[in-house]
Design an enzyme around this catalytic site. Structure first.
Site, PDB file in Angstrom:
ATOM      1  N   ASP A  28     -37.067  30.913  64.554  1.00 38.69           N
ATOM      2  CA  ASP A  28     -37.104  30.553  66.207  1.00 38.69           C
ATOM      3  C   ASP A  28     -38.306  30.908  66.692  1.00 38.69           C
ATOM      4  OD1 ASP A  28     -35.755  30.210  68.642  1.00 38.69           O
ATOM      5  OD2 ASP A  28     -35.408  32.607  68.752  1.00 38.69           O
ATOM      6  N   SER A  29     -38.414  30.651  68.064  1.00 38.47           N
ATOM      7  CA  SER A  29     -39.598  31.220  68.742  1.00 38.47           C
ATOM      8  C   SER A  29     -39.380  32.835  68.981  1.00 38.47           C
ATOM      9  CB  SER A  29     -39.404  30.418  70.316  1.00 38.47           C
ATOM     10  OG  SER A  29     -38.425  31.006  70.813  1.00 38.47           O
ATOM     11  N   GLU A  57     -35.730  39.013  74.701  1.00 40.75           N
ATOM     12  CA  GLU A  57     -36.633  39.442  73.942  1.00 40.75           C
ATOM     13  C   GLU A  57     -37.185  40.792  74.359  1.00 40.75           C
ATOM     14  OE1 GLU A  57     -39.133  37.719  71.570  1.00 40.75           O
ATOM     15  OE2 GLU A  57     -37.277  36.157  71.725  1.00 40.75           O
ATOM     16  N   HIS A  62     -31.133  32.080  72.131  1.00 39.93           N
ATOM     17  CA  HIS A  62     -31.232  33.408  72.789  1.00 39.93           C
ATOM     18  C   HIS A  62     -29.984  33.623  73.615  1.00 39.93           C
ATOM     19  CE1 HIS A  62     -35.269  33.298  71.835  1.00 39.93           C
ATOM     20  NE2 HIS A  62     -35.593  34.224  72.284  1.00 39.93           N
ATOM     21  N   CYS A  98     -29.408  27.291  74.048  1.00 42.97           N
ATOM     22  CA  CYS A  98     -30.752  27.944  73.449  1.00 42.97           C
ATOM     23  C   CYS A  98     -30.120  29.273  72.825  1.00 42.97           C
ATOM     24  CB  CYS A  98     -31.560  28.389  74.743  1.00 42.97           C
ATOM     25  SG  CYS A  98     -32.931  29.724  74.354  1.00 42.97           S
ATOM     26  N   CYS A 110     -33.685  27.065  66.629  1.00 44.38           N
ATOM     27  CA  CYS A 110     -34.311  26.969  68.146  1.00 44.38           C
ATOM     28  C   CYS A 110     -34.090  25.427  68.596  1.00 44.38           C
ATOM     29  CB  CYS A 110     -35.885  27.337  68.067  1.00 44.38           C
ATOM     30  SG  CYS A 110     -36.524  27.393  69.519  1.00 44.38           S
TER      31      CYS A 110
HETATM   32  N1  DGL Z   1     -34.418  29.949  71.391  1.00 44.48           N
HETATM   33  C1  DGL Z   1     -34.961  28.892  71.688  1.00 44.48           C
HETATM   34  C2  DGL Z   1     -33.933  27.816  71.903  1.00 44.48           C
HETATM   35  O1  DGL Z   1     -33.105  27.675  71.214  1.00 44.48           O
HETATM   36  C3  DGL Z   1     -35.987  28.828  72.886  1.00 44.48           C
HETATM   37  C4  DGL Z   1     -36.442  30.096  73.378  1.00 44.48           C
HETATM   38  C5  DGL Z   1     -37.914  29.814  74.042  1.00 44.48           C
HETATM   39  O2  DGL Z   1     -37.872  29.380  75.002  1.00 44.48           O
HETATM   40  O3  DGL Z   1     -38.705  30.177  73.470  1.00 44.48           O
HETATM   41  O4  DGL Z   1     -34.307  26.994  72.566  1.00 44.48           O
END
Ligand code: DGL
Length: 254
Positions: free
Chosen positions: A12-13, A154, A187, A185, A75
């Protein structure tokens, strides 16, 4: 040749993909997982598509060099920007990418009003547009980008007053009006209590984490690559700070 004992890599990012890793660990407790979060470059969601693709390919190349039998792109943003390139680059590897759970939402609420919270990059990309066009005959889709939420997660502020203040103007107008809200997303599930409170009890919250874990299990089982060993989770992050490692561990335990 992939070995049963190789890692399942989860990418993931940042720390968001840990919401998917939790489903993977629950479903496959005997596996070795190697999680990599690219928090040094997060958020990806506000970057141009080419940058997201290059960051994803670079991170995955490092993961592949560690000996992996499957890659889970946990992600939504990286999946929409890079999944086709990844499949082309690693034709023999099991590659599973998470996508916004719009299809299950429509199946649960045909004809309903469905909100989709996701990053700006996910919502503007062709992959999501195609999915939405295909499904929008059977529902009314409302796109709800929320820039800023990834950064809060984060920094360990997923369920906080800051999150509430950020989300209030976006979600309160929809209180009691959505049949389902897709958390598109990885997160966002970490902020699900605040989100649920703002949209109201009648709205079903859906994310793609469990479906992604099930698909990974099915793909490994098809190739007879499931391991029933001790189980292990290795957490790694491009930031490498003590704070981010502690946050990662605590999100995994939640
Ligand atoms: N967790 C990521 C997703 O599922 C994106 C988060 C980011 O913008 O870095 O899209």
């Amino acid at each position: 040749m992939n070995q049963k004992t190789d890692y399942i890599a989860v990418f993931d990012s940042g720390v968001g993909g840990i919401s998917v890793l939790r489903h993977l660990c629950r479903l496959m407790p005997g596996e070795r997982f190697l999680y990599f979060g690219d928090s040094a470059n997060a958020p990806y969601g506000s970057r141009p598509e080419e940058e997201i693709r290059n960051l994803t390919l670079a991170a995955v190349r490092r993961l592949v060099s560690r000996g992996i039998k499957a890659l889970v792109v946990a992600c939504n943003t990286a999946t929409s920007a890079a999944i086709e390139d990844l499949r082309r680059e690693y034709p023999d590897l099991i590659v599973v990418g998470i996508e916004p759970a719009l299809k299950p939402a429509v199946d649960h609420h045909p004809g309903g009003t469905i909100g989709v919270m996701a990053t700006e990059a996910t919502l503007r990309q062709r992959k999501f547009m195609t999915l939405m066009t295909r499904l929008s005959e059977n529902c009314h889709v409302v796109m709800l980008p929320v820039p800023g939420l990834v950064k809060l997660v984060e920094t360990g502020l997923a369920e906080s007053e800051e999150t509430k203040t950020l989300l209030e103007p976006v979600l309160t107008p929809w209180k009691g009006k959505l049949d389902a809200l897709v958390l598109g997303c990885t997160h966002y599930p970490f902020a699900s209590e605040t989100i649920a409170e703002l949209v109201g009890e009648g709205t079903e919250l859906l994310d793609g984490g469990e479906g992604t874990a099930r698909e990974t299990l099915a793909r490994l089982s098809q190739r007879n690559l499931l391991e029933r060993g001790e189980g292990q989770v290795v957490l790694e992050n491009s930031l490498g700070s003590r704070e981010i490692m502690e946050l990662s561990a605590s999100l995994l335990q939640q």
